[in-house]
Design a protein around this motif. Structure first.
Motif, PDB file in Angstrom:
ATOM      1  N   SER A 105       0.929  -1.153   0.015  1.00  0.00           N
ATOM      2  CA  SER A 105      -0.149   0.107   0.113  1.00  0.00           C
ATOM      3  C   SER A 105       0.896   1.342  -0.073  1.00  0.00           C
ATOM      4  O   SER A 105       2.025   1.054   0.176  1.00  0.00           O
ATOM      5  CB  SER A 105      -0.937   0.016   1.152  1.00  0.00           C
ATOM      6  OG  SER A 105      -0.166   0.076   2.423  1.00  0.00           O
ATOM      7  N   VAL A 106       0.063   2.363  -0.147  1.00  0.00           N
ATOM      8  CA  VAL A 106       0.958   3.734  -0.226  1.00  0.00           C
ATOM      9  C   VAL A 106       1.491   3.880   1.276  1.00  0.00           C
ATOM     10  O   VAL A 106       2.716   4.459   1.401  1.00  0.00           O
ATOM     11  CB  VAL A 106       0.214   4.679  -0.617  1.00  0.00           C
ATOM     12  CG1 VAL A 106       0.719   6.206  -0.374  1.00  0.00           C
ATOM     13  CG2 VAL A 106      -0.143   4.695  -2.023  1.00  0.00           C
ATOM     14  N   GLU A 107       0.760   3.421   2.327  1.00  0.00           N
ATOM     15  CA  GLU A 107       1.042   3.533   3.702  1.00  0.00           C
ATOM     16  C   GLU A 107       2.616   2.691   3.725  1.00  0.00           C
ATOM     17  O   GLU A 107       3.440   3.208   4.507  1.00  0.00           O
ATOM     18  CB  GLU A 107       0.332   3.069   4.631  1.00  0.00           C
ATOM     19  CG  GLU A 107      -1.138   4.105   4.786  1.00  0.00           C
ATOM     20  CD  GLU A 107      -2.099   3.744   3.627  1.00  0.00           C
ATOM     21  OE1 GLU A 107      -2.890   4.734   3.283  1.00  0.00           O
ATOM     22  OE2 GLU A 107      -1.911   2.849   2.974  1.00  0.00           O
ATOM     23  N   LYS A 108       2.644   1.588   3.486  1.00  0.00           N
ATOM     24  CA  LYS A 108       3.810   0.820   3.592  1.00  0.00           C
ATOM     25  C   LYS A 108       4.943   1.447   2.618  1.00  0.00           C
ATOM     26  O   LYS A 108       6.132   1.475   3.143  1.00  0.00           O
ATOM     27  CB  LYS A 108       3.365  -0.678   3.020  1.00  0.00           C
ATOM     28  CG  LYS A 108       4.601  -1.431   3.112  1.00  0.00           C
ATOM     29  CD  LYS A 108       5.184  -1.874   4.650  1.00  0.00           C
ATOM     30  CE  LYS A 108       6.362  -2.838   4.443  1.00  0.00           C
ATOM     31  NZ  LYS A 108       6.661  -3.094   5.508  1.00  0.00           N
ATOM     32  N   PHE A 109       4.608   2.111   1.685  1.00  0.00           N
ATOM     33  CA  PHE A 109       5.621   2.734   0.644  1.00  0.00           C
ATOM     34  C   PHE A 109       6.017   3.844   1.405  1.00  0.00           C
ATOM     35  O   PHE A 109       7.424   3.996   1.336  1.00  0.00           O
ATOM     36  CB  PHE A 109       4.700   3.214  -0.441  1.00  0.00           C
ATOM     37  CG  PHE A 109       5.464   4.413  -1.289  1.00  0.00           C
ATOM     38  CD1 PHE A 109       6.560   3.954  -2.198  1.00  0.00           C
ATOM     39  CD2 PHE A 109       5.276   5.734  -1.106  1.00  0.00           C
ATOM     40  CE1 PHE A 109       7.290   4.810  -3.012  1.00  0.00           C
ATOM     41  CE2 PHE A 109       6.114   6.594  -1.578  1.00  0.00           C
ATOM     42  CZ  PHE A 109       7.007   6.256  -2.881  1.00  0.00           C
ATOM     43  N   ASN A 110       5.222   4.555   2.121  1.00  0.00           N
ATOM     44  CA  ASN A 110       5.846   5.748   3.005  1.00  0.00           C
ATOM     45  C   ASN A 110       6.807   5.287   4.136  1.00  0.00           C
ATOM     46  O   ASN A 110       7.762   5.898   4.429  1.00  0.00           O
ATOM     47  CB  ASN A 110       4.771   6.676   3.341  1.00  0.00           C
ATOM     48  CG  ASN A 110       4.177   7.416   2.366  1.00  0.00           C
ATOM     49  OD1 ASN A 110       4.636   7.812   1.375  1.00  0.00           O
ATOM     50  ND2 ASN A 110       2.500   7.460   2.362  1.00  0.00           N
ATOM     51  N   GLU A 111       6.274   4.092   4.737  1.00  0.00           N
ATOM     52  CA  GLU A 111       6.949   3.637   5.877  1.00  0.00           C
ATOM     53  C   GLU A 111       8.704   3.186   5.494  1.00  0.00           C
ATOM     54  O   GLU A 111       9.581   3.463   6.047  1.00  0.00           O
ATOM     55  CB  GLU A 111       6.556   2.432   6.510  1.00  0.00           C
ATOM     56  CG  GLU A 111       5.224   2.977   7.292  1.00  0.00           C
ATOM     57  CD  GLU A 111       4.580   1.332   7.647  1.00  0.00           C
ATOM     58  OE1 GLU A 111       5.299   0.378   7.799  1.00  0.00           O
ATOM     59  OE2 GLU A 111       3.476   1.451   7.985  1.00  0.00           O
ATOM     60  N   LEU A 112       8.461   2.335   4.267  1.00  0.00           N
ATOM     61  CA  LEU A 112       9.979   2.098   3.841  1.00  0.00           C
ATOM     62  C   LEU A 112      10.751   3.372   3.353  1.00  0.00           C
ATOM     63  O   LEU A 112      12.164   3.015   3.664  1.00  0.00           O
ATOM     64  CB  LEU A 112       9.745   1.136   2.568  1.00  0.00           C
ATOM     65  CG  LEU A 112       9.108  -0.157   2.726  1.00  0.00           C
ATOM     66  CD1 LEU A 112       8.501  -0.828   1.232  1.00  0.00           C
ATOM     67  CD2 LEU A 112       9.912  -1.062   3.328  1.00  0.00           C
TER      68      LEU A 112
END
Length: 442
Positions: free
Chosen positions: A432-439
């Motif tokens: 997800s985009v949220e996981k993208f931002n976390e990475l």
């Protein structure tokens, strides 16, 4: 001539070159004779001055020049025969050079320090834990993107009464008169409890509030002041509204589609939504591609266990930059430099072992892609395509040819990374985009 190598560490060594008179004198005499044929010395016709006089005038400078030439060629030939990989350039031991008596010495010793790595081993297994992430754009991200587009291409209006997300233009003053500024206040930046004071007001309204509580971390940027100044802005202030600015969102119609993508490239709202979603995905996945490549590099660097000659490289970086960087600056930047150098050794080793080569045509295509991206961001892409060859040539010929060499290296890196990804077989994971931002934050 005698050249000796002393490896006093796993990755550093000393080289000593001893020159005898027979190594250099014939070349020095030949050069002085050549000078004598051309020399114009007062009291003598051109080319008729005695050899001894010419030698006395020019002998030392010719000696230094010829010895430096012999040293450069001999050292280069010697290092080419070694199996280890030289890093940086040999560093002359300056203290020893200062003791040379050029007029009286017949035998000369020259000492150099070198840094090297014995071998480069690439462990591809160390990169197998890296994943190839693919971002799935959610409906929320799509809706937010559409909203931003409609606002960006919307029309500015000046309503009589303010609403949420308006900009209020007016005068901000502190109660004690120590601060006064005229500015545009974005209501979207104001704290949820305070913003109610700014909604439903008209021109001329005077609003009392504490900016430090209402704007918090946004205070310095909104008021366009330094963080230090922002710390002192506490207590009661008044904001007098001079005007209300609002952006009316653009309609999703053919006019907007043409502005964004070109005439008739998108012909319906359905196509528009699909196109925006496609572009969002491409942008996210371009970032994820770079992220995966950096992760690959990191794991390969760790797995290679290449030990660099740290003290030598730090000294070389200071001396090679002719005083333009200090030891403190080198110390600070060295970790990043060491990472880049280690990756360069790995990339070159992979290219050598697997016959990976950057071709001229690859350089041209990569340069075109870079220029297209730059032109697209300025909205000039399509109009400038006819001049692409000129842009490419101008760029690659710039910076005294360094641009071409940098692009050549970049192409080789791309090819090496593609080869490694294929060889390792990265596992793909949809995120997800949220996981993208976390990475990206980690």
């Amino acid at each position: 001539m005698e050249i000796t190598l002393d490896k006093h560490a796993a990755n550093e060594a000393s080289i000593k070159i001893t020159l005898n008179e027979a190594d250099y004198q014939p070349k020095v005499d030949a050069k002085i004779k050549d000078y004598a044929k051309k020399a114009s010395i007062k009291g003598f016709r051109p080319g008729k001055a005695p050899f001894g006089m010419v030698k006395n005038l020019y002998g030392t400078s010719v000696l230094v020049e010829e010895i430096n030439s012999i040293l450069s060629a001999s050292l280069g030939d010697f290092l080419k025969k070694q199996e280890f990989k030289i890093l940086g350039d040999p560093l002359p031991v300056i203290e020893a050079d200062k003791q040379i008596d050029w007029k009286n010495q017949k035998e000369f010793d020259f000492n150099y320090k070198i840094g090297f790595v014995e071998s480069v081993t690439v462990d591809l297994d160390s990169a197998k834990q890296v994943k190839a992430y693919k971002v799935e754009v959610s409906e929320k991200e799509l809706e937010d993107a559409i909203t931003n587009i409609k606002r960006q291409y919307g029309k500015m209006t000046n309503p009589e009464v303010s609403e949420e997300n308006d900009f209020l233009y007016g005068d901000l003053k502190s109660a004690d008169g120590s601060f006064e500024k005229t500015l545009s206040l974005p209501l979207s930046k104001i704290d949820g409890r305070t913003v109610k004071k700014f909604i439903g007001v008209e021109k001329g309204a005077v609003i009392e509030f504490d900016p430090s509580k209402a704007l918090k971390d946004e205070l310095a940027s909104v008021l366009n002041i330094s963080e230090e100044e922002a710390k002192d802005l506490t207590g009661e202030f008044t904001f007098t509204v001079q005007n209300i600015n609002r952006t009316e969102e653009a309609e999703l119609n053919q006019d907007l589609f043409d502005k964004l993508f070109g005439t008739d490239q998108v012909k319906s709202e359905e196509e528009f939504l699909e196109k925006v979603k496609e572009i969002l995905g491409e942008n996210y996945n371009k970032e994820m591609k770079l992220y995966a490549e950096e992760e690959l590099k990191k794991h390969l660097i760790e797995g290679s266990k290449i030990e660099l000659p740290e003290s030598f490289l730090k000294e070389w970086l200071v001396r090679a930059n002719d005083g333009k960087v200090s030891e403190e600056e080198v110390e600070k930047e060295y970790p990043a430099y060491a990472q880049q150098l280690t990756w360069s050794l790995i990339s070159n080793k992979m290219a050598e072992e697997h016959s990976i080569k950057a071709e001229h045509e690859d350089v041209i295509e990569k340069t075109k892609a870079m220029i297209r991206e730059q032109l697209a961001s300025s909205g000039l892409g399509a109009q400038m395509e006819n001049n692409m060859d000129m842009f490419v040539n101008n760029y690659l010929q710039g910076n005294e040819g360094q641009n071409y060499m940098q692009m050549l290296t970049s192409v080789q890196n791309d090819k090496v990374l593609s080869f490694i990804k294929e060889k390792v077989g990265l596992e793909e994971e949809v995120i997800s985009v949220e996981k993208f931002n976390e990475l990206l934050e980690n």
